[in-house]
Scaffold this motif. Structure first.
Motif, PDB file in Angstrom:
ATOM      1  N   SER A 157      -1.921   2.824  -4.582  1.00  0.00           N
ATOM      2  CA  SER A 157      -2.431   3.790  -3.613  1.00  0.00           C
ATOM      3  C   SER A 157      -3.803   4.267  -4.032  1.00  0.00           C
ATOM      4  O   SER A 157      -4.270   3.955  -5.124  1.00  0.00           O
ATOM      5  CB  SER A 157      -1.473   4.963  -3.453  1.00  0.00           C
ATOM      6  OG  SER A 157      -1.359   5.624  -4.685  1.00  0.00           O
TER       7      SER A 157
ATOM      8  N   ARG B 128       0.850  -1.197   0.000  1.00  0.00           N
ATOM      9  CA  ARG B 128       0.000   0.000   0.000  1.00  0.00           C
ATOM     10  C   ARG B 128       0.884   1.245   0.000  1.00  0.00           C
ATOM     11  O   ARG B 128       1.807   1.360   0.780  1.00  0.00           O
ATOM     12  CB  ARG B 128      -0.861   0.043   1.259  1.00  0.00           C
ATOM     13  CG  ARG B 128      -1.975  -0.948   1.279  1.00  0.00           C
ATOM     14  CD  ARG B 128      -2.728  -0.778   2.591  1.00  0.00           C
ATOM     15  NE  ARG B 128      -3.637  -1.871   2.840  1.00  0.00           N
ATOM     16  CZ  ARG B 128      -3.941  -2.306   4.052  1.00  0.00           C
ATOM     17  NH1 ARG B 128      -3.377  -1.750   5.114  1.00  0.00           N
ATOM     18  NH2 ARG B 128      -4.792  -3.290   4.207  1.00  0.00           N
ATOM     19  N   GLY B 129       0.543   2.163  -0.814  1.00  0.00           N
ATOM     20  CA  GLY B 129       1.291   3.412  -0.859  1.00  0.00           C
ATOM     21  C   GLY B 129       2.450   3.322  -1.830  1.00  0.00           C
ATOM     22  O   GLY B 129       2.669   4.213  -2.643  1.00  0.00           O
ATOM     23  N   GLN B 130       3.212   2.211  -1.766  1.00  0.00           N
ATOM     24  CA  GLN B 130       4.384   2.105  -2.615  1.00  0.00           C
ATOM     25  C   GLN B 130       4.061   1.513  -3.980  1.00  0.00           C
ATOM     26  O   GLN B 130       4.526   1.998  -4.997  1.00  0.00           O
ATOM     27  CB  GLN B 130       5.427   1.233  -1.923  1.00  0.00           C
ATOM     28  CG  GLN B 130       6.797   1.437  -2.483  1.00  0.00           C
ATOM     29  CD  GLN B 130       7.870   1.056  -1.488  1.00  0.00           C
ATOM     30  OE1 GLN B 130       7.632   0.301  -0.553  1.00  0.00           O
ATOM     31  NE2 GLN B 130       9.062   1.578  -1.678  1.00  0.00           N
TER      32      GLN B 130
ATOM     33  N   HIS C 255       8.025   4.273   4.100  1.00  0.00           N
ATOM     34  CA  HIS C 255       8.453   3.349   3.052  1.00  0.00           C
ATOM     35  C   HIS C 255       9.891   3.524   2.603  1.00  0.00           C
ATOM     36  O   HIS C 255      10.500   2.590   2.123  1.00  0.00           O
ATOM     37  CB  HIS C 255       7.523   3.494   1.843  1.00  0.00           C
ATOM     38  CG  HIS C 255       6.135   2.985   2.090  1.00  0.00           C
ATOM     39  ND1 HIS C 255       5.833   1.653   2.100  1.00  0.00           N
ATOM     40  CD2 HIS C 255       4.985   3.619   2.360  1.00  0.00           C
ATOM     41  CE1 HIS C 255       4.545   1.488   2.355  1.00  0.00           C
ATOM     42  NE2 HIS C 255       4.014   2.674   2.530  1.00  0.00           N
TER      43      HIS C 255
ATOM     44  N   VAL D   4       3.999   9.188   4.987  1.00  0.00           N
ATOM     45  CA  VAL D   4       3.919   8.143   3.962  1.00  0.00           C
ATOM     46  C   VAL D   4       5.310   7.821   3.428  1.00  0.00           C
ATOM     47  O   VAL D   4       5.710   6.656   3.318  1.00  0.00           O
ATOM     48  CB  VAL D   4       3.014   8.605   2.797  1.00  0.00           C
ATOM     49  CG1 VAL D   4       2.979   7.548   1.710  1.00  0.00           C
ATOM     50  CG2 VAL D   4       1.620   8.903   3.304  1.00  0.00           C
TER      51      VAL D   4
ATOM     52  N   MET E  35      -0.272  12.902  -2.278  1.00  0.00           N
ATOM     53  CA  MET E  35       0.035  11.887  -1.283  1.00  0.00           C
ATOM     54  C   MET E  35      -0.008  10.492  -1.897  1.00  0.00           C
ATOM     55  O   MET E  35       0.827   9.640  -1.596  1.00  0.00           O
ATOM     56  CB  MET E  35      -0.964  11.984  -0.137  1.00  0.00           C
ATOM     57  CG  MET E  35      -0.539  11.204   1.075  1.00  0.00           C
ATOM     58  SD  MET E  35      -1.832  11.093   2.204  1.00  0.00           S
ATOM     59  CE  MET E  35      -1.849  12.097   3.339  1.00  0.00           C
ATOM     60  N   ALA E  36      -0.983  10.290  -2.788  1.00  0.00           N
ATOM     61  CA  ALA E  36      -1.110   8.980  -3.413  1.00  0.00           C
ATOM     62  C   ALA E  36       0.044   8.710  -4.376  1.00  0.00           C
ATOM     63  O   ALA E  36       0.447   7.572  -4.575  1.00  0.00           O
ATOM     64  CB  ALA E  36      -2.441   8.885  -4.156  1.00  0.00           C
TER      65      ALA E  36
END
Lengths: 275, 550
Positions: B97, B92-94, B124, B120, B171-172
């Motif tokens: 997202s 998630r996120g990496q 990561h 965030v 952010m995403a």
């Protein structure tokens, strides 16, 4: 109604509370059949331990503790219910008017409410009973006077939220009178929180009544649980049951009402429970 | 070029609902592929399972009540349904997202935007603080946030809706994930902001070759950005294909019904008004709201309406269009006198009602009625709907029996059963409730109907039916209508004339066809240029599609 019972039943503790409360109510209702005479009547030698000739023993004057308990249940429940009814009615009216009209009416009513809230409620109740001279009526008045502000604030909040809802605005646009909007459109929608808070107020009222009686500020002609504890506290070390038994009665009754209130809350506000 | 491999491959996904739900699976046997550098739009009405599908990918379902029961979700070959939670957190996120619908609730209100994004990155990547900051500032500039340094130190409530959504997108994208899931990211935004955010998403996607899974209910948005489209109905994909094919040559009856219900942006020809005499006239209406303030401070003053004037002839429909906060709802509420205007006149048939007291206003209440926006808030949940319809006439002296009889016949008129009168609002769907709201307004036999966004909370197929109903009763009862909307497509279909509002003022007004063809004010031009999918005209079908039941 059946659906409501299904929701209520999901909270096991609430069902237990309801059963317990039913028991107390039964005790209060059926008590006079077994103890038709005054609870102050002297029946036997003083200081008899429980589970002897008298099921719960006798006190320092030779009065039957069980008879006191039964009559006390009537007093506690009566005062709890009547005081709560008075307080809830007054609180709903105050909060409803404040929340519906807003503006200076809201300011006036809410500042008044705050005036009552600034005084510690139990001390306020003591002062009121002392001034009015101890009697059932003055105890009811004192409890009602100290407990309505909470209800008023709650109802005000509910009314303010509902006031802006579109169905209320539609009623205004239809030319409906304020009284009808308040009674027919808004009030039914905030009954659930009122019922829940009201049920918890009964428990608080019983506690306040017991506290007042314990301090000797109850009606001297009426047997009550608080009075029994207050009378027995001098002999706590030699006759523990004189305090413990009515104390236990208060504990269980208040616990039962709180559990039922909690259960009502769960059943009436199903969205809160889904978490 | 070799056969491209999908970056995200959903195979036969089924998500079970709790046993008391209206269907067994929120998503049933769903297969969907997302390739690098493409935007796939998943489109469907509310309850079609599109959000559940998106949440299943990221493992955000409220398990165990809603849980995936079958299928695989392969992200670059790795099954997201089978990986351990620790690995999923890293993904998630990496690697993948998400951008949510409501940026105000998706961002933490007590943390600055910069800190939230930094969190965030720091989770990561083992980068020093200075590099992380650099990265964030660059990204802010890339998503066209003004003054990145200031934004970094700002809290979510200090930004506008559009800026918040840009911050969410930043952010995403901060870790450069190959897959971005966007769940209705522009639904809560105004149309001009929506256009900018859509452009931004498309641009960022192109720059980074991201695969975007875009969830929406709006075919205009689909037409704007989709490369491929998947149409969902009751948890299943009923049709998927390249955007141009699905939008212009839909095959499945459900898709045809949905696309057929999308209002066209082109206003239909309208008959010339029969009379010149204005029936409802608003002159110089002013209304300001004061908030905060007290004895020692001056509160904030918002001018919701400034010198608003318009005229409506009998039987005409005027559309008041504008973005949120433009004051159009305030004007509507002033006209129906739910809000007291500060100044100006409201004339009905030449008589001023703007300054009447409550009692004097009562006879006028019958003549002007309102249909509200929110079908869930506009009906009293504790009162049978028949009673609610009858309440109004009874207030004006009609007997209970007569009012109830009329309520039943009105329910029939709006397409419900007369028996429905005894049921409570929660037993009806959104569209049915809106019909009840219309019946309630009609019960007063009004001459003027004020409709405040009556269809914006409804799904597109239901929206078409309610609009049709409104048009029908307008003809039948000769109603004069003030129609408030933010949706220019709806306005084009419904209104004879249009008044465009911005910041409490009417900037332009005139016949609908003229405004759409030749907008003269720059704001009107921006509004029209921002309508999603304006280049796409929904095809007309010879076999008039049967709309789904309300």
């Amino acid at each position: 109604m059946i659906a409501f019972w299904h929701l209520f039943r999901r909270n096991r503790a609430a069902v237990f509370g309801l059963a317990l409360l039913g028991l107390v109510l039964l005790l209060a209702a059926a008590g006079p059949l077994f103890y038709p005479e005054s609870a102050f009547k002297l029946v036997d030698k003083p200081f008899q331990a429980p589970f002897g000739h008298w099921l719960l023993g006798t006190d320092m004057l030779g009065r039957d503790v069980l008879a006191g308990l039964v009559h006390g249940a009537r007093t506690s429940l009566l005062i709890g219910l009547v005081a709560t009814f008075v307080a809830a009615t007054f609180g709903v009216v105050m909060g409803g008017l404040a929340g519906y009209y807003g503006g200076w009416i809201d300011d006036l009513l809410m500042r008044t409410t705050e005036l009552f809230q600034t005084i510690p409620s139990f001390i306020f109740a003591i002062v009121l009973v002392a001034v009015l001279s101890p009697s059932i009526e003055s105890v009811v008045i004192a409890i009602a006077v100290v407990s309505w502000p909470a209800m008023a604030r709650l109802v005000r909040g509910e009314f303010m939220a509902l006031r802006g809802r579109e169905f209320v605005q539609a009623s205004v646009a239809q030319g409906m009178s304020d009284a009808k909007i308040i009674l027919v459109q808004i009030l039914p929608n905030c009954l659930s929180p009122i019922i829940v808070t009201g049920s918890l107020m009964v428990a608080t009222a019983i506690l306040i009544e017991s506290g007042l009686s314990f301090l000797g500020l109850g009606d001297p002609n009426v047997m009550s649980w608080g009075f029994m504890i207050g009378a027995g506290r001098g002999v706590l070390r030699s006759a523990w049951w004189l305090c413990a038994i009515p104390g236990l009665a208060i504990l269980l009754t208040v616990l039962a009402i709180n559990l039922v209130g909690e259960g009502l809350n769960d059943a009436l506000n199903p969205r809160l429970r889904e978490r | 070029m070799a056969e491209p491999t999908p970056i995200l491959d959903i195979q036969g996904l089924s998500v079970a609902l709790p046993s008391n739900a209206d269907r067994k699976h929120a998503v049933g046997d769903l297969s969907l592929q997302l390739f690098p550098n493409e935007i796939v739009c998943v489109v469907g009405e509310s309850g079609s399972g599109k959000s559940v599908m998106a949440r299943a990918i990221l493992g955000l379902l409220p398990v165990p009540r809603v849980r995936p029961v079958a299928g695989r979700i392969l992200l670059e070959g790795e099954d997201l349904l089978a990986v351990p939670p620790a690995r999923l957190r890293a993904i998630r996120g990496q690697r993948i997202s998400m951008v949510f619908q409501e940026p105000m609730t998706a961002l933490n209100p007590v943390m600055t935007i910069g800190d939230q994004i930094d969190e965030v990155v720091a989770t990561h990547l083992p980068l020093p603080e200075r590099e992380r900051r650099q990265r964030i500032l660059e990204l802010f500039a890339a998503v066209k946030l003004p003054d990145p340094e200031r934004i970094r130190h700002a809290y979510p409530h200090q930004l506008s809706g559009g800026q918040r959504q840009r911050a969410m997108i930043a952010m995403a994208l901060v870790l450069g994930p190959p897959v971005l899931i966007a769940d209705e990211p522009t639904t809560a935004l105004d149309v001009t902001t929506q256009a900018q955010v859509l452009t931004l998403i498309k641009e960022m996607q192109g720059l980074r070759q991201t695969g975007v899974l875009f969830i929406t209910h709006d075919f205009g948005v689909v037409a704007e950005i989709a490369d491929r489209v998947a149409v969902m109905q009751r948890g299943r994909i009923v049709e998927q294909g390249p955007a141009a094919d699905v939008l212009n040559r839909p095959q499945h009856p459900y898709t045809r019904a949905l696309i057929g219900a999308v209002p066209k942006l082109e206003p239909p020809p309208r008959p010339a008004p029969s009379s010149k005499v204005p029936f409802l006239e608003v002159r110089g209406l002013d209304k300001a709201f004061r908030s905060g303030g007290g004895i020692f401070s001056r509160g904030r003053v918002v001018h919701a309406a400034r010198n608003v004037s318009f005229q409506l002839r009998r039987g005409e429909t005027l559309g008041l269009v504008g973005e949120s906060g433009s004051g159009k709802s305030t004007v509507a509420r002033c006209v129906i006198r739910l809000v007291d205007p500060d100044g100006g006149d409201i004339l009905i048939g030449g008589e001023d009602i703007a300054h009447l007291g409550r009692r004097a206003l009562r006879p006028w209440r019958q003549r002007i009625q309102m249909v509200f926006q929110d079908p869930f808030a506009s009906l009293n949940p504790r009162r049978p709907v028949g009673r609610q319809i009858a309440d109004g006439p009874m207030t004006h002296g009609v007997t209970a029996e007569a009012a109830m009889a009329r309520a039943r016949s009105l329910l029939e008129l709006v397409g419900l059963e007369p028996k429905a009168a005894d049921r409570y609002p929660h037993e009806f769907s959104g569209g049915q409730r809106q019909r009840i709201g219309i019946a309630r307004a009609l019960a007063m036999d009004p001459e003027i109907l004020v409709a405040d966004e009556p269809v914006s909370a409804l799904d597109v197929s239901v929206q078409a039916q309610v609009l049709e109903l409104l048009a029908d009763i307008r003809r039948r009862f000769g109603l004069t209508m003030l129609f408030i909307t933010h949706d220019l497509r709806v306005a084009a279909q419904v209104c004879d004339t249009i008044a465009v509002m911005r910041q409490g003022e009417i900037v332009e007004s005139g016949p609908t066809a003229e405004i759409f063809a030749r907008p003269s004010h720059p704001y009107t031009q921006t509004l029209l240029a921002s309508v999603p999918g304006r280049a796409w005209t929904p095809p007309a079908f010879a076999d008039a599609p049967v709309a789904a039941a309300v």
